[in-house]
Each structure stands twice: as C-alpha cells, then as structure tokens.
Design an enzyme around this catalytic site. Structure first.
Site, PDB file in Angstrom:
ATOM      1  N   HIS A 240     145.624 -43.127  26.682  1.00 41.93           N
ATOM      2  CA  HIS A 240     146.484 -44.038  27.439  1.00 41.93           C
ATOM      3  C   HIS A 240     147.607 -43.301  28.166  1.00 41.93           C
ATOM      4  O   HIS A 240     148.127 -42.306  27.710  1.00 41.93           O
ATOM      5  CB  HIS A 240     147.034 -45.151  26.538  1.00 41.93           C
ATOM      6  CG  HIS A 240     147.851 -44.683  25.375  1.00 41.93           C
ATOM      7  ND1 HIS A 240     148.351 -45.549  24.435  1.00 41.93           N
ATOM      8  CD2 HIS A 240     148.261 -43.455  24.981  1.00 41.93           C
ATOM      9  CE1 HIS A 240     149.033 -44.880  23.530  1.00 41.93           C
ATOM     10  NE2 HIS A 240     148.990 -43.608  23.839  1.00 41.93           N
ATOM     11  N   ASN A 241     147.912 -43.830  29.349  1.00 41.03           N
ATOM     12  CA  ASN A 241     149.018 -43.376  30.200  1.00 41.03           C
ATOM     13  C   ASN A 241     148.774 -42.032  30.884  1.00 41.03           C
ATOM     14  O   ASN A 241     149.664 -41.520  31.563  1.00 41.03           O
ATOM     15  CB  ASN A 241     150.339 -43.280  29.409  1.00 41.03           C
ATOM     16  CG  ASN A 241     150.608 -44.505  28.579  1.00 41.03           C
ATOM     17  OD1 ASN A 241     150.362 -45.633  29.011  1.00 41.03           O
ATOM     18  ND2 ASN A 241     151.093 -44.308  27.358  1.00 41.03           N
TER      19      ASN A 241
END
Length: 351
Positions: A240-241
């Site tokens: 994620h991210n």
C-alpha cells in the site's frame, strides 16, 4: 490465426534496407537456430553470432556491420531487437475477442460498458464500473464497484480488480493478478493487532503491463500509484501507498514494502526487496536478489549479497563472515600496538 507478409512489406513497415527478394513470403518468426526458409529471425546479442552463417532463416534482421559478408537475405536496421519487437505483433497468434457481453457475464445495471468492448464468460462487473472502448475482459474476471478500465485494455482470464481501481489506456493485465487488495495495515494494542481500514484506491497509468499473479495493494488513505509505461513481471508484490514512476520495469518476485517511492526509468531485477518508507531516484538499476534498506539518491547500478561460488568456498566465506567483528577488534588492537612502537620516542631522520 495465420499471417503472411512479404519481405518488401516488412521492410516498408520497419524502414529497413532490404537485401533479397521483395516477394519472399514470411509466415512467422523464430530463432537463428530454429528458423526455416519462410521465417524471419534476428541477431541482437553478439553471443549468437556463431549461429548466423548456418541459419536456415528466410531472412534475418541485422545491423549494417553484421550484414557485411552475410550471404542470406537481410533487413538491415539500426536496432534488430527493437525491430523484432515491432513486428512481433504482426505475427501474434493471440485470439481476438469479439465485441459484446457474454450471456453468462453479470453486469450491474448502472455499469457503463462501451459497445466495442468484449466481456467474457462468467465475468462480473459491479455497480458504477466503466469499461472503455475496445477493452477485452477475459472469462471469470471480477471488476469491482466504481472501477475504470481505459480504452484498449486487455485483461486475461481471472483478473481481479477490487473497488475503486482506475486503469489507464492500453493496459495489459495477466491472469491471477489482483489489483486493489487491502494493504497490510495493523495497529498493535498490547500485543493484539487491530486492523486499519484501507480506504485509498489504486491508480494505474497508460501502457502498463502487469504479469501473472502480481498483487498491487490499495492505499491506506491515498492511492497506490503506478506511472505510465511501467512493466511488471510475474509474482511481484507492491504494498500500500507505493508510488512507481513512469517507464520503470521490474522482473519477477520483486517485493516492495509500503509507502516506498520509486522514480522513473528504473530497473529492478528478479527477487529484489525494498523496505518501506524509502525513496529511489530516477534511472537506478538494482541487480537480482538485492535487499534495498535505505533510500537511493544518485542514479546508477546497485547490488548487495554475494555472488555464486563453489559450495566449499562459500562455506569458508560464511565462516569468515561470522568472525568479522572479532577480526576487526583484533585489527584495531594491532594498529594501536604498531602506532605505539613506531611513535614511541625512537629516533627519526629529523632527530
């Protein structure tokens, strides 16, 4: 699907200089060792030069220097490998999907599917999704709520897009890929892991390719982002991210931890691992199996680990590594003793 083109037609497509009969029929592509009299081959790597003179290929893509003295038919180009890449699509036997929605597909009433798109058997397209022109959605694909698949996209069978995933134009996604799965986010409360909702999405640019069984997790708050022209091999994990810059390429089994940012035009070889929350600048090459534990701020090539060696030698090296700390301490002690002896009031040339 069978495709036949003449050497003259191929020369025109490539802007190549033809040495040989324009009317010669070419039915496919093959290696120098395996090509027959109706097939086209190429020489891009010097180590295969030894196969050129005895090749049975109907014609060969060659640089001007390699074409000198070669008796066979040639298409002379500046970059044979790039020329091969361009014409490979002309002979690609991959079936072309027909426009329309298969009767077994499940498409939400408010989903928007372009009339030129192809939706395969047992595909599911949820509420609010938008499928662009000339998109091909393979059998058993799942397109979650509010997803967008840009024009010309091609999804192989069994691709999964969770909700709120945006795919750009001409994106290729191979079977088993999962885009938008929940990121690995947990908070620890006295030894117990409490889940953090992953409320971001995934945004993928144009002309991206994503390999078999690759996973790209959704962002915790903002989107995980993949830039234009990025190429991802099989079994890659993108947490994620993560942010990946335009035209970066990664080989199989790369693992990228959360919130790491990778620049443009980078190349990560197979099995590279990156810790989270670091930045990699543009134009970086990382060799296979490297563990990247800190940010890279200068373009260039980077490696870690040890290369292969005979087992007995490796065991000796591993044993020495275990003693490096002790050896360093002993060396420091020895240096101090040498300094004491050499500077302990002995006469010098100036004394």
């Amino acid at each position: 699907m069978s495709v036949t083109m003449t050497l003259g037609q191929l020369a025109e497509v490539l802007g190549a200089t033809l040495k040989g009969p324009e009317a010669l029929q070419i039915t496919g592509l093959a290696t120098l060792q395996e090509a027959g009299p109706t097939q086209l081959s190429f020489l891009a790597n010097p180590q295969y030069r030894k196969y050129l003179d005895n090749s049975q290929a109907g014609a060969v893509l060659l640089k001007a220097a390699d074409a000198e003295g070669f008796a066979g038919n040639t298409l002379v180009v500046a970059d044979p490998y790039l020329a091969y890449a361009r014409i490979s699509h002309l002979f690609d036997p991959k079936p072309k999907a027909e426009a329309g929605i298969h009767p077994s597909a499940v498409v939400a009433e408010d989903a928007q599917v372009d009339a030129s798109a192809s939706i395969g058997p047992f595909a599911v397209i949820e509420s609010g999704a938008r499928i662009g022109a000339n998109v091909s959605i393979g059998a058993h694909c799942f397109i979650g709520a509010r997803c967008v698949v840009g024009e010309g996209g091609w999804l192989a069978p069994r691709v999964t897009l969770y909700h709120d995933v945006t795919i750009g134009k001409r994106v290729v996604i191979q079977s088993g890929a999962v885009i938008g799965g929940e990121g690995f986010g947990f908070a620890n409360e006295k030894g117990i892991w409490r889940k953090i909702a992953q409320i971001g999405g995934v945004t993928i640019g144009d002309d991206v390719e994503i390999g078999v069984n690759t996973a790209i997790d959704r962002g915790a708050l903002s989107d995980t982002r993949i830039g234009d022209g990025v190429k991802l091999d099989n079994q890659i994990q993108i947490a994620h991210n993560v942010q990946i810059g335009d035209h970066t390429a990664m080989a199989a089994c790369v693992g990228i931890s959360g919130s790491t940012r990778i620049g443009k035009h980078c190349m990560l070889a197979g099995g590279v691992g990156l810790v989270g929350h670091i930045d990699i600048c543009d134009n970086v090459f990382v060799s296979g199996m490297t563990m990247v534990t800190r940010s890279i701020t200068e373009p260039g090539s980077y490696s870690s680990g040890t290369a292969m060696q005979p087992l007995a030698d490796w065991r000796k090296s591993a044993a020495r590594i275990r003693h490096l700390d002790d050896m360093a301490k002993r060396l420091q002690q020895l240096e101090k003793r040498v300094d004491t002896v050499t500077s302990g009031g002995l006469p010098t040339s100036e004394g």
